[in-house]
Design a protein around this motif. Structure first.
Motif, mmCIF file in Angstrom:
data_model
loop_
_atom_site.group_PDB
_atom_site.id
_atom_site.type_symbol
_atom_site.label_atom_id
_atom_site.label_comp_id
_atom_site.label_asym_id
_atom_site.label_seq_id
_atom_site.Cartn_x
_atom_site.Cartn_y
_atom_site.Cartn_z
ATOM 1 N N TYR A 1 163.951 2.753 3.291
ATOM 2 C CA TYR A 1 164.489 3.872 2.133
ATOM 3 C C TYR A 1 164.346 2.772 1.253
ATOM 4 O O TYR A 1 165.652 2.050 0.862
ATOM 5 C CB TYR A 1 164.994 4.960 2.364
ATOM 6 N N PHE B 180 165.566 2.148 -2.683
ATOM 7 C CA PHE B 180 166.189 3.221 -4.478
ATOM 8 C C PHE B 180 166.341 1.489 -5.834
ATOM 9 O O PHE B 180 166.776 0.427 -5.594
ATOM 10 C CB PHE B 180 167.599 3.130 -4.265
ATOM 11 N N PHE C 40 161.003 7.168 0.132
ATOM 12 C CA PHE C 40 161.424 6.958 1.575
ATOM 13 C C PHE C 40 159.656 7.569 1.872
ATOM 14 O O PHE C 40 159.678 6.971 2.821
ATOM 15 C CB PHE C 40 161.849 8.167 1.576
ATOM 16 N N ARG D 10 167.831 1.359 2.006
ATOM 17 C CA ARG D 10 168.077 1.371 3.353
ATOM 18 C C ARG D 10 167.834 1.590 4.845
ATOM 19 O O ARG D 10 166.780 1.539 4.438
ATOM 20 C CB ARG D 10 169.472 3.181 2.724
ATOM 21 N N SER E 216 167.523 6.870 8.222
ATOM 22 C CA SER E 216 168.328 7.652 7.836
ATOM 23 C C SER E 216 169.276 8.383 7.685
ATOM 24 O O SER E 216 170.173 7.470 8.613
ATOM 25 C CB SER E 216 167.338 8.739 8.638
ATOM 26 N N GLY E 217 170.016 8.684 7.412
ATOM 27 C CA GLY E 217 171.437 9.597 7.721
ATOM 28 C C GLY E 217 171.751 8.852 6.428
ATOM 29 O O GLY E 217 171.385 9.203 5.426
ATOM 30 N N ASN E 218 173.330 8.585 7.230
ATOM 31 C CA ASN E 218 173.555 8.005 5.889
ATOM 32 C C ASN E 218 174.088 6.610 5.549
ATOM 33 O O ASN E 218 175.675 6.015 5.215
ATOM 34 C CB ASN E 218 174.960 8.753 6.149
ATOM 35 N N THR E 219 173.967 5.256 6.641
ATOM 36 C CA THR E 219 174.045 4.147 6.611
ATOM 37 C C THR E 219 173.840 3.671 5.284
ATOM 38 O O THR E 219 173.761 4.327 4.661
ATOM 39 C CB THR E 219 172.398 3.460 7.008
ATOM 40 N N PRO E 220 175.091 2.995 4.977
ATOM 41 C CA PRO E 220 174.713 2.241 4.011
ATOM 42 C C PRO E 220 173.713 1.717 2.933
ATOM 43 O O PRO E 220 172.613 1.002 3.272
ATOM 44 C CB PRO E 220 175.697 1.352 3.650
ATOM 45 N N LEU E 221 173.712 1.991 1.624
ATOM 46 C CA LEU E 221 172.717 0.872 1.122
ATOM 47 C C LEU E 221 173.086 -0.738 0.439
ATOM 48 O O LEU E 221 174.206 -0.721 0.461
ATOM 49 C CB LEU E 221 172.589 1.631 -0.521
ATOM 50 N N VAL E 222 171.977 -1.325 0.907
ATOM 51 C CA VAL E 222 172.046 -2.624 0.890
ATOM 52 C C VAL E 222 171.590 -2.756 -0.940
ATOM 53 O O VAL E 222 170.535 -2.940 -0.855
ATOM 54 C CB VAL E 222 171.287 -3.738 1.803
ATOM 55 N N PHE E 223 172.228 -3.998 -1.472
ATOM 56 C CA PHE E 223 172.191 -4.228 -2.785
ATOM 57 C C PHE E 223 171.079 -5.296 -3.302
ATOM 58 O O PHE E 223 171.333 -6.346 -2.521
ATOM 59 C CB PHE E 223 173.370 -3.203 -3.800
#
Lengths: 116, 114
Positions: free
Chosen positions: B32, B34, B51, B94, B97-104
Motif C-alpha cells: 500500500y 502513500f 491500494f 505499508r 492491511s490493518g494497522n501495520t506501520p508505514l515505512v517512509f
C-alpha cells in the motif's frame, strides 16, 4: 480536539535527564503510532498501539525508550537518561480501525526534543 | 528487507513548470503506497494513496501518482507547480492491511523559484 495534539511542542533538556512526550490522538482512533524524525531524514517508526497494548515495539532503539497508553487514548513516550543522539522531532499519529484498514495515518505537529 | 527509496534529496523547479518526484520500493508483493507532504512547522499531510485498481491516482492540491509494478515505482507528479508547493515530500508504504506501520523514505525537498 480536531487533530492529533502533541505536547510539548519544544523540549530542551540536559544529557542524562528524563523526558516525557505526550500525544492526544483523534477521538475514536484506536491505533496510535510514534515516529522519530532526525534532521534531513524521513520519519522512523518506533512503536504502535492497538488500544492499550503495544502491537509492535520493534522500532524502539533501546531500553531507555518506553511508551504507554493506559486507557487506549492518550499516549506518553518516555525517554530515560537522555543522550545527545536522542535529539529529534518525535511524531505521533493515529488511525481509525476499519474492517481492513488501509487508510492514512493522521499526524500531529511533533515534539522537538533537544538534548544539550 | 522492505524499504522505500527516494533518489532525489533536493529538487528545484520554476513556478509553473511540471514536477516529478521519484519513489521506488523494495517488497515482494504489492504494498500500500502513500505520498505525504511536510511544510515547515507543520505535520505530515497525506497527498494521495494507492491500494489497488487504477494505477493512476489523483490526490489533493493537483497532485497525481502512478504505480508501476514492473518498475516498483510510485512517482509523484504535478503538471504546474505553485510557489506554495515548496515543502518536503515523503513516499511511504505499508506491507499489509490493518494497522501495520508505514515505512517512509528519506524525503525530497522541493524548492520553487520564480
Amino acid at each position: 480536539g480536531a487533530g492529533v495534539s502533541q505536547t510539548p511542542s519544544n523540549k530542551v533538556t540536559e544529557k542524562g535527564k528524563y523526558v516525557e512526550l505526550r500525544c492526544d490522538p483523534i477521538s475514536g482512533h484506536t491505533a496510535l503510532y510514534w515516529y522519530r524524525q532526525s534532521l534531513g531524514q524521513g520519519p522512523e517508526f518506533l512503536i504502535y498501539f492497538q488500544g492499550t497494548g503495544a502491537a509492535d515495539d520493534s522500532g524502539l532503539p533501546n531500553d531507555r525508550f518506553f511508551a504507554v497508553r493506559p486507557e487506549g487514548s492518550v499516549s506518553t513516550l518516555k525517554i530515560q537518561r537522555t543522550e545527545r543522539g536522542d535529539s529529534a522531532v518525535y511524531l505521533c499519529a493515529s488511525s481509525p480501525i476499519k474492517g481492513t484498514n488501509t487508510g492514512e495515518l493522521f499526524f500531529g505537529e511533533g515534539s522537538r526534543l533537544t538534548v544539550l | 528487507a522492505q524499504s522505500v527509496t527516494q533518489p532525489d534529496i533536493h529538487i528545484t523547479v520554476s513556478e509553473g513548470a511540471s514536477l516529478e518526484l521519484r519513489c521506488n520500493y523494495s517488497y515482494g508483493a504489492t504494498p500500500y503506497l502513500f505520498w505525504y507532504v511536510q511544510s515547515p512547522g507543520q505535520g505530515l499531510q497525506l497527498l494521495l494513496k494507492y491500494f489497488s485498481g487504477d494505477t493512476l491516482v489523483q490526490g489533493i492540491k493537483g497532485f497525481e501518482a502512478e504505480f508501476k509494478r514492473s518498475q516498483s515505482s510510485f512517482n509523484l507528479r504535478k503538471p504546474s507547480v505553485h510557489w506554495s508547493d515548496a515543502a518536503e515530500y515523503f513516499c511511504a508504504f505499508r506491507w499489509g492491511s490493518g494497522n501495520t506501520p508505514l515505512v517512509f523514505g528519506k524525503g525530497t525537498r522541493l524548492s520553487v523559484i520564480a
